[in-house]
Design an enzyme around this catalytic site. Structure first.
Site, PDB file in Angstrom:
ATOM      1  N   GLY A  31       0.814  -1.293   0.154  1.00  9.43           N
ATOM      2  CA  GLY A  31      -0.021  -0.123   0.031  1.00  9.43           C
ATOM      3  C   GLY A  31       0.834   1.256   0.087  1.00  9.43           C
ATOM      4  CB  SER A  32       0.260   4.630   1.296  1.00  6.24           C
ATOM      5  OG  SER A  32      -0.981   4.827   0.589  1.00  6.24           O
ATOM      6  CB  ALA A  33       4.553   1.638   3.545  1.00  4.28           C
TER       7      ALA A  33
END
Length: 325
Positions: A31-33
């Protein structure tokens, strides 16, 4: 740390599942990481600067997908720093499109994804990276935001360490040395190193990631008296056995009617995950959004996922430095 854990002095009492080192054996969509890979690659190639501006709406159609930020907002002009600080999906996709598929795929591999780290621990997974030749039309939009790819926790730690190490990827090591029966100590071989991004790019990324914690989506990680650099990311976890509808169509040039069928979600097709529905209907038109049957749960501030639960929040810290006054 792994949960559930086990007693290595008496492993027979524990199942094989409990004895897995999940940081190495289990994969997940980051995801956004994962947006650090997209931003670092674009900065390193000179495609953008931290101050490059993009027009960012709250939703964007690309190929067969519609991608959303986590909350509705007016179309705004955002810099690269703003995009990562606020974790905008749409903004990050635009950075990835400007970088291009060939370079994005190259940096995915340069950061070590799709390969084992070299730790030489039993059962380590290389993760799942779709070959460039097998990309679909929307892959160039899903990978920049950490969807359509699966990684291990150790791979992500190594990627963040690359930024913290001024752009050098350092091979993780399990042992520092071994002691012989005669008392002699034999040091393990030195870790392999390779340059992934320049020192300048790494420092630009560190500054951006400090912004994430000081005023972006990671403010809860602030430590008084210290500068903290990090990035938020939200996990997607399948909580229930769901049934999805898949609409199939005969290949171009063949005759045949479209048919609908009910099937289990295909968790292996990471970038083409079918539209998952629960008893309330379709959850989202974004790539890989699983339905959440628990009502009323609070959401994260991360623009990377409107349908992701607060307890799924991951904050990856790459550095804590004492602030000198």
């Amino acid at each position: 740390a792994n949960v559930p854990d086990f007693d290595p002095n008496d492993p027979g009492k524990w199942s094989e599942d409990a004895q897995r080192n999940r940081a190495l054996t289990d994969v997940y969509e980051p995801g956004s990481a994962y947006k650090i890979v997209t931003a670092a690659a674009a900065l390193n190639e000179g495609v953008v600067t931290p101050k490059s501006r993009f027009v960012v709406p709250d939703a964007m159609a690309y190929s067969d997908r519609v991608f959303h930020d986590s909350h509705s907002h007016e179309t705004e002009v955002m810099t690269v720093t703003d995009i990562i600080t606020d974790s905008s999906n749409v903004g990050t996709i635009k950075i990835g499109l400007k970088l291009g598929g060939e370079l994005l795929d190259r940096y995915v591999k340069r950061f070590g994804f799709g390969s084992r780290t070299g730790l030489d621990f039993p059962g380590e997974s290389p993760g799942i990276v779709i070959p460039r030749s097998a990309w679909s039309g929307s892959t160039i939009a899903t990978i920049p935001i950490g969807q359509g790819i699966a990684v291990t926790a150790l791979q992500m730690a190594a990627a963040y360490s690359t930024i913290a190490n001024d752009g050098l990827w350092v091979e993780p090591k399990l042992l520092s040395a071994t002691m012989e029966t005669n008392g002699g100590v034999e040091s393990s071989s030195p870790p392999a190193r390779k340059r992934v991004i320049s020192r300048r790019t790494a420092r630009q990324m560190t500054k951006i990631l400090r912004n994430v914690v000081s005023k972006g989506t990671g403010t809860q990680a602030q430590i008084p008296g210290y500068d903290v650099a990090g990035k938020t990311g939200t996990a997607q976890k399948l909580l229930h056995r769901l049934v999805c509808r898949v609409r199939s169509r005969a290949p171009s040039g063949d005759s045949g009617d479209r048919r609908s069928r009910r099937t289990e979600p295909d968790l292996g097709r990471l970038d083409r995950g079918p539209h998952v529905q629960d008893d309330r209907g379709v959850c989202s038109s974004s790539a890989r959004c699983f339905a959440d049957r628990q009502r009323g749960e609070s959401r994260t501030r991360d623009r990377g996922g409107a349908h992701r639960r607060k307890h799924g929040l991951r904050l990856v810290l790459i550095g804590v430095q004492e602030r000198r006054t």
